[in-house]
Motif scaffolding. Structure first.
Motif, PDB file in Angstrom:
ATOM      1  N   LEU A 163      20.977 -32.631 -18.132  1.00 34.65           N
ATOM      2  CA  LEU A 163      21.918 -31.670 -17.845  1.00 34.65           C
ATOM      3  C   LEU A 163      21.776 -30.245 -18.565  1.00 34.65           C
ATOM      4  O   LEU A 163      21.732 -29.136 -17.999  1.00 34.65           O
ATOM      5  CB  LEU A 163      23.395 -32.024 -18.343  1.00 34.65           C
ATOM      6  CG  LEU A 163      24.552 -31.121 -18.231  1.00 34.65           C
ATOM      7  CD1 LEU A 163      25.011 -31.085 -16.533  1.00 34.65           C
ATOM      8  CD2 LEU A 163      25.605 -31.174 -19.178  1.00 34.65           C
ATOM      9  N   GLY A 164      21.194 -30.610 -19.836  1.00 34.15           N
ATOM     10  CA  GLY A 164      20.898 -29.213 -20.579  1.00 34.15           C
ATOM     11  C   GLY A 164      19.745 -28.410 -19.843  1.00 34.15           C
ATOM     12  O   GLY A 164      19.889 -27.172 -19.911  1.00 34.15           O
ATOM     13  N   ALA A 165      18.838 -29.195 -19.225  1.00 34.38           N
ATOM     14  CA  ALA A 165      17.797 -28.604 -18.663  1.00 34.38           C
ATOM     15  C   ALA A 165      18.304 -27.492 -17.485  1.00 34.38           C
ATOM     16  O   ALA A 165      17.981 -26.544 -17.165  1.00 34.38           O
ATOM     17  CB  ALA A 165      16.684 -29.538 -18.033  1.00 34.38           C
ATOM     18  N   TRP A 166      19.366 -28.232 -16.574  1.00 35.82           N
ATOM     19  CA  TRP A 166      19.876 -27.336 -15.505  1.00 35.82           C
ATOM     20  C   TRP A 166      20.488 -26.335 -15.936  1.00 35.82           C
ATOM     21  O   TRP A 166      20.629 -25.153 -15.533  1.00 35.82           O
ATOM     22  CB  TRP A 166      20.777 -28.299 -14.621  1.00 35.82           C
ATOM     23  CG  TRP A 166      20.031 -29.205 -13.763  1.00 35.82           C
ATOM     24  CD1 TRP A 166      19.598 -30.637 -13.934  1.00 35.82           C
ATOM     25  CD2 TRP A 166      19.307 -28.876 -12.327  1.00 35.82           C
ATOM     26  NE1 TRP A 166      18.761 -30.966 -12.797  1.00 35.82           N
ATOM     27  CE2 TRP A 166      18.684 -29.903 -11.960  1.00 35.82           C
ATOM     28  CE3 TRP A 166      19.162 -27.396 -11.790  1.00 35.82           C
ATOM     29  CZ2 TRP A 166      17.684 -29.824 -10.717  1.00 35.82           C
ATOM     30  CZ3 TRP A 166      18.464 -27.468 -10.917  1.00 35.82           C
ATOM     31  CH2 TRP A 166      17.846 -28.550  -9.918  1.00 35.82           C
ATOM     32  N   ALA A 167      21.459 -26.539 -17.273  1.00 36.22           N
ATOM     33  CA  ALA A 167      22.126 -25.517 -17.675  1.00 36.22           C
ATOM     34  C   ALA A 167      21.300 -24.396 -18.093  1.00 36.22           C
ATOM     35  O   ALA A 167      21.793 -23.123 -17.974  1.00 36.22           O
ATOM     36  CB  ALA A 167      22.892 -26.043 -18.846  1.00 36.22           C
ATOM     37  N   PHE A 168      20.190 -24.647 -18.766  1.00 37.99           N
ATOM     38  CA  PHE A 168      19.326 -23.521 -19.454  1.00 37.99           C
ATOM     39  C   PHE A 168      18.948 -22.782 -18.151  1.00 37.99           C
ATOM     40  O   PHE A 168      18.582 -21.545 -18.211  1.00 37.99           O
ATOM     41  CB  PHE A 168      18.347 -24.174 -20.305  1.00 37.99           C
ATOM     42  CG  PHE A 168      18.669 -24.084 -21.799  1.00 37.99           C
ATOM     43  CD1 PHE A 168      19.705 -24.901 -22.120  1.00 37.99           C
ATOM     44  CD2 PHE A 168      17.939 -23.435 -22.758  1.00 37.99           C
ATOM     45  CE1 PHE A 168      20.103 -24.985 -23.353  1.00 37.99           C
ATOM     46  CE2 PHE A 168      18.099 -23.642 -24.036  1.00 37.99           C
ATOM     47  CZ  PHE A 168      19.490 -24.221 -24.350  1.00 37.99           C
ATOM     48  N   VAL A 169      18.183 -23.715 -17.193  1.00 37.73           N
ATOM     49  CA  VAL A 169      17.574 -22.729 -16.009  1.00 37.73           C
ATOM     50  C   VAL A 169      18.512 -21.845 -15.101  1.00 37.73           C
ATOM     51  O   VAL A 169      18.214 -20.726 -15.037  1.00 37.73           O
ATOM     52  CB  VAL A 169      16.696 -23.795 -15.140  1.00 37.73           C
ATOM     53  CG1 VAL A 169      16.352 -23.109 -13.809  1.00 37.73           C
ATOM     54  CG2 VAL A 169      15.555 -24.477 -15.835  1.00 37.73           C
ATOM     55  N   ILE A 170      19.846 -22.546 -14.771  1.00 42.28           N
ATOM     56  CA  ILE A 170      20.695 -21.593 -14.237  1.00 42.28           C
ATOM     57  C   ILE A 170      20.895 -20.518 -14.690  1.00 42.28           C
ATOM     58  O   ILE A 170      21.210 -19.467 -14.105  1.00 42.28           O
ATOM     59  CB  ILE A 170      21.677 -22.796 -13.665  1.00 42.28           C
ATOM     60  CG1 ILE A 170      21.229 -23.637 -12.477  1.00 42.28           C
ATOM     61  CG2 ILE A 170      23.002 -22.008 -13.203  1.00 42.28           C
ATOM     62  CD1 ILE A 170      22.248 -24.805 -12.618  1.00 42.28           C
ATOM     63  N   CYS A 171      21.558 -20.683 -16.054  1.00 38.96           N
ATOM     64  CA  CYS A 171      22.290 -19.425 -16.960  1.00 38.96           C
ATOM     65  C   CYS A 171      21.330 -18.762 -17.136  1.00 38.96           C
ATOM     66  O   CYS A 171      21.542 -17.147 -16.953  1.00 38.96           O
ATOM     67  CB  CYS A 171      22.939 -20.193 -18.116  1.00 38.96           C
ATOM     68  SG  CYS A 171      24.417 -20.978 -17.872  1.00 38.96           S
ATOM     69  N   GLY A 172      19.931 -19.003 -17.349  1.00 38.93           N
ATOM     70  CA  GLY A 172      18.929 -18.290 -17.534  1.00 38.93           C
ATOM     71  C   GLY A 172      18.450 -17.312 -16.228  1.00 38.93           C
ATOM     72  O   GLY A 172      18.509 -15.996 -16.501  1.00 38.93           O
ATOM     73  N   LEU A 173      18.583 -17.789 -15.095  1.00 41.29           N
ATOM     74  CA  LEU A 173      18.298 -17.105 -13.942  1.00 41.29           C
ATOM     75  C   LEU A 173      19.339 -16.124 -13.712  1.00 41.29           C
ATOM     76  O   LEU A 173      19.203 -14.967 -13.196  1.00 41.29           O
ATOM     77  CB  LEU A 173      18.249 -18.001 -12.776  1.00 41.29           C
ATOM     78  CG  LEU A 173      16.786 -18.946 -12.739  1.00 41.29           C
ATOM     79  CD1 LEU A 173      17.036 -19.872 -11.534  1.00 41.29           C
ATOM     80  CD2 LEU A 173      15.616 -18.083 -12.308  1.00 41.29           C
ATOM     81  N   LEU A 174      20.698 -16.494 -13.816  1.00 43.65           N
ATOM     82  CA  LEU A 174      21.858 -15.869 -13.723  1.00 43.65           C
ATOM     83  C   LEU A 174      21.537 -14.540 -14.666  1.00 43.65           C
ATOM     84  O   LEU A 174      21.924 -13.399 -13.922  1.00 43.65           O
ATOM     85  CB  LEU A 174      23.235 -16.424 -14.058  1.00 43.65           C
ATOM     86  CG  LEU A 174      23.554 -17.483 -12.906  1.00 43.65           C
ATOM     87  CD1 LEU A 174      24.799 -18.270 -13.398  1.00 43.65           C
ATOM     88  CD2 LEU A 174      23.906 -16.647 -11.772  1.00 43.65           C
ATOM     89  N   VAL A 175      21.244 -14.753 -15.763  1.00 41.90           N
ATOM     90  CA  VAL A 175      21.150 -13.555 -16.922  1.00 41.90           C
ATOM     91  C   VAL A 175      20.025 -12.754 -16.331  1.00 41.90           C
ATOM     92  O   VAL A 175      20.172 -11.458 -16.455  1.00 41.90           O
ATOM     93  CB  VAL A 175      20.904 -14.102 -18.343  1.00 41.90           C
ATOM     94  CG1 VAL A 175      20.519 -12.886 -19.377  1.00 41.90           C
ATOM     95  CG2 VAL A 175      22.145 -14.988 -18.777  1.00 41.90           C
ATOM     96  N   MET A 176      18.832 -13.236 -15.789  1.00 43.95           N
ATOM     97  CA  MET A 176      17.738 -12.202 -15.480  1.00 43.95           C
ATOM     98  C   MET A 176      18.226 -11.365 -14.234  1.00 43.95           C
ATOM     99  O   MET A 176      18.215 -10.237 -14.161  1.00 43.95           O
ATOM    100  CB  MET A 176      16.542 -13.040 -15.046  1.00 43.95           C
ATOM    101  CG  MET A 176      15.960 -13.785 -16.002  1.00 43.95           C
ATOM    102  SD  MET A 176      14.660 -15.015 -15.589  1.00 43.95           S
ATOM    103  CE  MET A 176      13.406 -13.784 -14.872  1.00 43.95           C
ATOM    104  N   ILE A 177      19.236 -12.181 -13.249  1.00 46.34           N
ATOM    105  CA  ILE A 177      19.690 -11.322 -12.187  1.00 46.34           C
ATOM    106  C   ILE A 177      20.725 -10.381 -12.591  1.00 46.34           C
ATOM    107  O   ILE A 177      20.605  -9.121 -12.284  1.00 46.34           O
ATOM    108  CB  ILE A 177      20.476 -12.385 -10.941  1.00 46.34           C
ATOM    109  CG1 ILE A 177      19.601 -13.191 -10.521  1.00 46.34           C
ATOM    110  CG2 ILE A 177      21.133 -11.494 -10.291  1.00 46.34           C
ATOM    111  CD1 ILE A 177      20.071 -14.268  -9.798  1.00 46.34           C
ATOM    112  N   GLY A 178      21.363 -10.694 -13.840  1.00 50.08           N
ATOM    113  CA  GLY A 178      22.398  -9.780 -14.345  1.00 50.08           C
ATOM    114  C   GLY A 178      21.812  -8.487 -15.042  1.00 50.08           C
ATOM    115  O   GLY A 178      22.416  -7.583 -14.825  1.00 50.08           O
ATOM    116  N   ALA A 179      20.767  -8.784 -15.505  1.00 47.44           N
ATOM    117  CA  ALA A 179      19.969  -7.815 -16.270  1.00 47.44           C
ATOM    118  C   ALA A 179      19.328  -6.727 -15.036  1.00 47.44           C
ATOM    119  O   ALA A 179      19.544  -5.301 -15.358  1.00 47.44           O
ATOM    120  CB  ALA A 179      18.869  -8.241 -17.017  1.00 47.44           C
TER     121      ALA A 179
END
Length: 215
Positions: A163-179
């Protein structure tokens, strides 16, 4: 731990970090910006030479320490099974700290650089990279989501890291988009915190379901 190719690569990155700092030093101002507030405004400076060589020193000590820490791991928590992933993440951290240093120096020379945007975008990328390796990490003493519940159960460890792997990838991608889209800093910071917080709560829930708690 033998001096393998990856260790040599990390040392090379550290040497490059020092060389880059030395090259920047003559053209940098006497006061180097080292902290930015939530609005992206500089709110702290560090004088030369510490402002220039602080990050190379921290990176060198941190990464070399991470390489040799597994040698003192207690029995039952050796890192052999996760050694490759552990060393790759050390390499990623060394490169990340080099990039942060260059960005900090460029911000010292150019006030128009939005540090919050670049730093959060970089951290988002770091989370994506870590997430891609997180599910491959077996139970160990140094690396992964180490809660009382993941360390107590192999099954809880596996499910939490999946689960943590998915959480890190999804949140990381969202933050990159947000930046890229200039989302509020509080929102991107919240996403990064959620990536770390959700797996911890999940490990408790899974442990209770599988093992239960004694009265």
């Amino acid at each position: 731990m033998k001096l393998n190719k990856l260790f040599i690569s990390v040392v090379t990155v550290l040497i490059v970090t020092w060389v880059v700092a030395i090259m920047y030093e003559p053209k940098l101002p006497e006061q180097i910006p080292t902290h930015w507030n939530i609005k992206g405004e500089v709110d702290d400076y560090t004088s030369k030479p510490w402002g220039v060589y602080m990050l190379p020193l921290i990176s060198t000590i941190t990464n070399l320490l991470l390489f040799f820490l597994p040698k003192i791991a207690p029995k039952g928590f050796k890192l052999e099974a996760a050694k490759k992933v552990y060393e790759i993440l050390i390499m990623v951290m060394a490169v990340f700290m080099l990039a942060v240093m260059v960005l900090m120096f460029e911000a010292a020379l150019n006030n128009d650089i939005d540090m919050n945007k670049w730093i959060l975008g970089g951290v988002g990328l770091l989370f994506v990279i870590i997430g891609n390796y997180l599910s491959k990490v077996p139970k160990n003493f140094f690396l992964g989501i180490r809660t009382p519940w993941t360390l107590a159960s192999d099954e809880v460890w596996f499910k939490t890291h999946k689960l943590g792997a998915w959480a890190f990838v999804i949140c990381g991608l969202l933050v990159m988009i947000g930046a890229l889209l200039s989302w509020p800093v509080w929102l991107m910071t919240g996403l990064l915190m959620a990536a770390g917080f959700v797996p911890v709560i999940y490990s408790l829930i899974v442990y209770k379901k599988i093992e239960g708690f004694s009265d």
